[in-house]
Design a protein around this motif. Sequence first.
Motif, PDB file in Angstrom:
ATOM      1  N   ARG A  74       0.875  -1.215   0.013  1.00 44.88           N
ATOM      2  CA  ARG A  74      -0.078   0.123  -0.074  1.00 44.88           C
ATOM      3  C   ARG A  74       0.865   1.333   0.069  1.00 44.88           C
ATOM      4  NH1 ARG A  74      -5.148   0.180  -1.860  1.00 44.88           N
ATOM      5  NH2 ARG A  74      -6.191  -1.930  -1.416  1.00 44.88           N
ATOM      6  N   THR A  75       2.381   1.106   0.060  1.00 49.24           N
ATOM      7  CA  THR A  75       3.059   2.161  -0.085  1.00 49.24           C
ATOM      8  C   THR A  75       3.756   2.316  -1.339  1.00 49.24           C
ATOM      9  OG1 THR A  75       4.777   0.627   0.658  1.00 49.24           O
ATOM     10  CG2 THR A  75       3.784   2.006   2.265  1.00 49.24           C
ATOM     11  N   MET A  76       4.178   3.493  -1.630  1.00 51.57           N
ATOM     12  CA  MET A  76       4.855   3.930  -2.848  1.00 51.57           C
ATOM     13  C   MET A  76       6.236   3.037  -2.944  1.00 51.57           C
ATOM     14  SD  MET A  76       2.525   5.776  -4.204  1.00 51.57           S
ATOM     15  CE  MET A  76       3.384   6.403  -5.689  1.00 51.57           C
ATOM     16  N   GLY A  77       6.847   3.298  -2.027  1.00 48.91           N
ATOM     17  CA  GLY A  77       8.308   2.506  -1.784  1.00 48.91           C
ATOM     18  C   GLY A  77       8.359   1.357  -1.222  1.00 48.91           C
ATOM     19  N   PHE A  78       9.238   0.676  -1.534  1.00 52.42           N
ATOM     20  CA  PHE A  78       9.400  -0.831  -0.826  1.00 52.42           C
ATOM     21  C   PHE A  78      10.765  -1.260  -0.856  1.00 52.42           C
ATOM     22  CE2 PHE A  78       7.619  -1.564  -4.705  1.00 52.42           C
ATOM     23  CZ  PHE A  78       8.512  -2.427  -5.480  1.00 52.42           C
ATOM     24  N   ARG A  79      11.432  -0.779  -1.890  1.00 55.57           N
ATOM     25  CA  ARG A  79      12.840  -1.428  -2.072  1.00 55.57           C
ATOM     26  C   ARG A  79      14.092  -0.848  -1.142  1.00 55.57           C
ATOM     27  NH1 ARG A  79      10.586   0.044  -6.926  1.00 55.57           N
ATOM     28  NH2 ARG A  79      10.055  -1.931  -8.166  1.00 55.57           N
ATOM     29  N   GLY A  80      13.808   0.149  -0.443  1.00 55.69           N
ATOM     30  CA  GLY A  80      14.826   0.750   0.334  1.00 55.69           C
ATOM     31  C   GLY A  80      16.047   1.025  -0.530  1.00 55.69           C
TER      32      GLY A  80
END
Length: 624
Positions: free
Chosen positions: A92-98
């Motif tokens: 549900r977030t835009m980022g996730f790859r860090g």
Amino acid sequence: MSDIIHLLPDSVANQIAAGEVIQRPASVLKELVENSIDAGADFIQILIKDAGRTLIQITDNGKGMSETDARMSFERHATSKIQSAEDLFALRTMGFRGEALASIAAVAQVELRTRREDDELGTLIEIAGTRVFRQEAVQCNKGTTFQIRNLFFNVPARRRFLKSDNVEKSHLLNEFYRIALVNPEIEFSFFDGDDEIFHLPASNHKIRIESIFGKSQKKKIQQQLLTIETSTNLISIHGYVGKPEFAQKNANQYFFVNGRYMRHPYFHKAVMMAYGQMIQPTENPNYFIYFEVDPQTIDINIHPTKTEIKFENEQAIWSIISATVKEALGKFNIIPSIDFDQEGAIDIPAGTVDPAKIKPPVSSFNPNYNPFNSSSYKRPSFDWEKLYGSFESSKQGGEKNVFGDKPELNDPDIAVTPFDSGISDTEPVQQTIETDDQRSANFQLKNRYIITSVKSGMMMIDQHRAHVRILFEEFLREIEQQHAPSQQVLFPEELELSHDDALYFEQIIQNLNSVGFEFFRSETNIYQIKGVPSSCNSGSVIELLHALIEKKRNTAIETTTAIHEQIALTLAENSALKNGQGLTQEEMADLIDRLFACSDSNHTPDGKTIITIFSIEEIQAKFR
Ligand code: ADP
Ligand code: MG
């Protein structure tokens, strides 16, 4: 031989990895603003300097970071957004790859200030090329500010790949639009240097669209859009599609899924299919379509910078989109055409209607406008008939036909003498130069074609195209000589542009000045039109300027000559006399004179035929 494989130093590995995520200033803007959204901000301010080359600053009022998180956030694969692989399927977030902050810090000088609401002091970190230079406690507002300076300062090759400021700016704006359009509940402010080019208060989708794109449209964008809405257990769709009559070459077309911009060529086809024959193949409708689906049914993990998204049920969704758009277009089209009162009604003969109420057909003829009196025009000091005459005499020597594509003129038995009074078609080749009062044999057909008699038969001239050619050459000359008569405007009209359009406009403004335009920039992206070329048909200057901007946007051409030609052509097309305009004998003769003084009288600058000749043989054949 010793072994040759070794591990790259971190700094190099990071730079390489960064290239995946950060390609240009626009990528920085995207990553940072998405982080602000994930942090729950409802106000985000963007500031760029020199198209993001020297500074990109993003400030938000989101939840901020602790001291440790602030430091951690720059580590590769450091994220607060997912814990395990399963989480990837419920994003549900835009980022996730860090990866974003690590990548940015590898290729730029970064300063971070951040504070959580309950912390008394915030954290300041300075980091560049992955090296931390400073970390300390500071007083700062709740939320987070990132300053990214001198992007690619340590990767000269990448810096060289950046395009001109205008190109980079339009990339920045495109990223901004993609985010702002799908987050209307967030207030945005966008500064380009000292100019606030956007201030978008929190609102809804429709108002957001209007406040981003409204200005560049002739008609309010809201009036151009139809609402679409549907909800199935696979997907909910809502949004807006443009009415067919507002389709244009360059349209704003946006798909979003679960709050994220996406490209989807397959779904795009579904929308286009729904329009079918309602629009020309070269035209595109505007659309802003928002999808909501179960995150488990899509895969956004394709590539960090790619915007394509895979759907589980693409075919089914295709049909839903197509049907939804069709329905919206259908409703819009049918309503005005159902008129029950007319059904079976008797046609009222025109005579019974109050004649006072019937408007006579009007042509757009302006009696005061004489296109032949353009102050910049001087009648050529030579007679084109003479040119033709010399052509005539040399023709027997096998010289090239002026009307290259008209073989009949090569027939040595047929003399080509324009404005021959048409008496003889068998006279031996001779120069026939007539005096002005002798050449009265011009005839205007349908207020559109000038017909004149030439020795070989009948010449037809498309009056609009002829005038386009004449004006094109005049305007081009003026642009190249850098001066043209200008006509001051008493009550200046205002040209209000979207930021995007203003960028293109700025690129041609100097050329426009040299043909006689004068502009005064009264506010950001608003220009007062103080002067117009005196040979320009001033009725539709705003439209003309929009057309020019559109052309500039569409054509990748950058050479000065090509730009000059584009401008001259657009001005000429706009100012040329229209088909349907009646012409006097004198005007027709003048037009013909000027046409044959042009460097190419046979074709418009964009290759359309101006002149055609029906040979006597062709005409005679008709009478057999
Ligand atoms: P990702 O967004 O994929 O998690 P990033 O490198 O963009 O990776 O960010 C790393 C982490 O830094 C985020 O997971 C988040 O916890 C934190 N962070 C980044 N920007 C902000 C911000 N503006 N406000 C609060 N936290 C942030
Ligand atoms: Mg991120």
